[in-house]
Scaffold this active site. Structure first.
Site, PDB file in Angstrom:
ATOM      1  CD  GLN A 171       1.764  -2.750   7.638  1.00  0.00           C
ATOM      2  OE1 GLN A 171       1.561  -3.251   7.846  1.00  0.00           O
ATOM      3  NE2 GLN A 171       1.041  -1.717   7.538  1.00  0.00           N
ATOM      4  CB  SER A 188      -1.487   2.696  12.891  1.00  0.00           C
ATOM      5  OG  SER A 188      -3.188   2.459  12.813  1.00  0.00           O
ATOM      6  CB  ALA A 189      -5.285   0.189  17.432  1.00  0.00           C
ATOM      7  CB  CYS A 314      -4.029   2.673 -12.777  1.00  0.00           C
ATOM      8  SG  CYS A 314      -4.130   1.112 -12.721  1.00  0.00           S
TER       9      CYS A 314
END
Lengths: 453, 453
Positions: A171, A188-189, A314
């Protein structure tokens, strides 16, 4: 149509698109081959590795590319554990790690708790480290609430105990390198505006590491399979590009997020803004709305043109609230995460703030949520049967009757919804009522609340 | 600049490029999200799965996308083994499988041998299956020599024994679905003109399968990590596109390959064309040139503009010849694999045939290879010390002196080069000499050859 879910996946950065398209022409061949197309691909791969390493702050030979951030985490955790097999296989994680880290760490990991803001205490990490601890993992910042973790201090206590620290930087890597003396790092790219199909794993020199999966000669034997070169090149190029804008965008987006943090509780009654107010990512804010069903809220916001995500039960396939909100002990119903992509305008945020109160009150009205607590003074205790009813109904039923018992009286809510376990205590905190506790009932669980106000 | 290495990686098909670019706009969001960008991504993913399943000949819910063909193999083998844990963990493979299959199968796998054409015998598969055999693996066609395997018959014997068969279809899926009653199938998009970053794994309904790695909710829990949707969409679109041209291209490329198969032995002395002459891929041909160093040959062909690959020891990082050529027992020195991409022209093939003889004889001349065997009739036996010399020098030294011993006399070659073990017997077959055998020497190995002609 504003997309406010950059923390799930950021739209492709223009530089990533350019780099990807260029390397479709130049980088489709096998970089391990000796002929010109292969050599060209190898040059692109080497250049991408150098650029990514520079942005991370590591040596190029410490960094390998993986097919995703999840793979980087899985390969990093399993390789680090195997490298320290002789020490043991105990893992320490925070209770708010991304699911990929928790899955890789396994059921026997010790989870270090977080405070109500979602932040770990370095002392608690130190206390969790054992003789047989092979690895500790900590995110640089939380993916659901934006809280930044004290990585540098946790790295210190791990270093002192001789335990390697793996940082999940998914992040935060767009905003800057991760400080501190960590041992492994995964990212992560597609979280920083790069394409899908590329993650990265850094293993510092000197860290014991033994890849556990069938290997091949690619990526130093640490990530098998044909390199996805166009994605890798685009990942490296876009990381460099977002870093160039990071300082200015952080200031701008932080102001927009501050506007949301301040205005939402003013505009919408019964809202809890969650996450650390100080130590946090610049572009992300999360809040929960009492008496609101997260899935309906998401659909209504989508109809108004806003794409956001939610940790409400939910909206999950398992009908359980997000483990992050649970670990923080905050309200999970009507949960909304807003994560602004680069370039988000103030107008879009203002329109969101205009739309949100109407949407929330429409959902509440439809669910029959209480608007004011009118005491009618009935018996000293009441039982509410909310069995078979899903979040947020149990809390709505509770709120409807709390005024019916005198001060000091109790309401017992019978519920078989997992979210109630989190949301009834959270409602009590928000409403200054006393949460007495829970006990097993014939069906479901009985949650007891004492009226204080 | 003709690229003749489609079997390593095919150039991106124009349809793949179009699909990839379109889905960079439409398919960058998380397909598990409920908002419009997510729903759009989900639609693209579902459509790609249906298209790919139709091309494979399976149900869409039997097919998951993986980040590469290698990952598809690793996930398929480990999941199938775990699913049949109670039976045992014995694996049967052919000795010419791709390294990803051999690595996943592990050291305890039984390797079914192949004939000199690289083809397995279904009876030999039947014989290798045991009570504790959990899985059998077989390629649809070999990646180095193009030999097609009798998958349908091996699937029958596996089915009869109750053992699932995993087919590595990486090399053949472009040309058509894999027939026969197989249980699992793996393939790789960049082999059929799709992009890097996408493979596929098919697990037939009813096959016991237990994913072994940390899972998430993506791809039915069989392949973790954020879906690389642009690559997946492009993979499916290009598979459909290459299939539409497959029948016509197969006829055209087969004619070009036949030209190479026929002309190379006429144009270049001392060449062995390897692989099954009948059961073979339409676009691939492999041959080995005596007295030639594979790496130099590749470089010289590259300088002439031709990109080919080689299974010679000098082109591998481990200095051992390709395990495929070794299993076939054919010559490995001066090995060249030509695999033609779709659209290769007859002119390019003709120019290759024009260039090859000159390049080969130049390399031979530089190495001092014998041009004719002139018998000078010396002693009854000779010893050639080729210690420390790499392929093809030991064979060149042998060929130089074989005429120096009388008929019935022997030449003993001392060599510590792994390739000699394969190439000296192969030379004997090609030259109608008798290969007597090998024995350990003080340094390296002594290879004994008897002169017959």
């Amino acid at each position: 149509m504003p997309y406010f879910d950059a923390a799930s996946s950021a739209p492709l950065h223009p530089v990533a698109r350019q780099a990807l398209q260029a390397s479709l022409d130049e980088g489709w061949a096998d970089p391990s081959r000796l002929y010109r197309e292969g050599r060209r691909a190898r040059l692109l791969l080497d250049a991408a590795r150098e650029a990514a390493a520079e942005a991370v702050g590591c040596r190029p030979d410490e960094l390998v590319f993986t097919p995703s951030g999840t793979r980087a985490v899985h390969l990093g955790v399993s390789g680090a554990l195997a490298g320290r097999r002789r020490v043991g296989r105990h893992v320490v994680v925070s209770s708010v790690e991304h699911s990929s880290v928790l899955h890789a760490a396994g059921d026997t990991a010790t989870e270090v708790p977080v405070d109500r803001a979602g932040r770990v205490d370095p002392e608690a990490y130190a206390a969790a480290l054992r003789e047989d601890t092979a690895l500790a993992c900590l995110q640089s910042a939380n993916h659901e609430v934006g809280t930044e973790q004290p990585v540098d201090r946790v790295a210190e206590v791990c270093r002192a105990a001789g335990v390697p620290l793996l940082v999940d930087a998914a992040q935060s890597l767009a905003w800057g390198p991760v400080g501190g003396d960590w041992s492994l790092l995964a990212a992560s790219a597609h979280k920083w505006g790069g394409p899908a199909g590329a993650g990265l794993l850094v293993v510092r020199k000197g860290v014991r590491f033994a890849p556990q999966e069938p290997a091949d000669e690619r990526e130093s034997g640490r990530s098998a399979g044909f390199e996805n070169l166009p994605a890798i090149v685009a990942a490296a190029a876009s990381l460099r590009a977002v870093r160039a804008e990071a300082a200015a965008e952080a200031v701008r987006l932080r102001a927009l997020v501050d506007r949301i943090r301040a205005r939402v509780p003013e505009l919408v009654p019964d809202v809890e803004v969650v996450g650390d107010p100080v130590h946090r990512l610049p572009h992300l804010v999360t809040f929960s709305c009492l008496y609101v069903d997260g899935e309906t809220l998401l659909h209504e916001l989508d109809r108004e043109g806003f794409s956001v995500s939610s940790g409400s039960s939910c909206t999950s396939s398992t009908l359980t609230p997000s483990h992050v909100l649970r670990a923080m002990g905050v309200l999970s119903e009507g949960n909304v995460r807003v994560s602004l992509p680069l370039g988000t305008t103030g107008e879009d945020v203002d329109r969101f703030l205009e739309v949100l109160p109407t949407v929330v009150s429409a959902v509440r009205e439809r669910l029959g949520a209480p608007t004011a607590t009118a005491s009618t003074g009935q018996g000293a205790s009441l039982v509410v049967d909310a069995l078979g009813k899903r979040c947020p109904i149990p809390v709505i039923e509770l709120a409807k009757v709390i005024g019916d018992v005198p001060l000091g009286g109790t309401v017992t809510v019978l519920s078989d919804d997992e979210a109630a376990r989190l949301d009834i205590p959270a409602w009590c905190v928000m409403r200054d009522q006393e949460y007495v506790g829970e006990e097993p009932a014939e069906r479901g669980t009985a949650y007891v609340v004492r009226r204080l106000v």
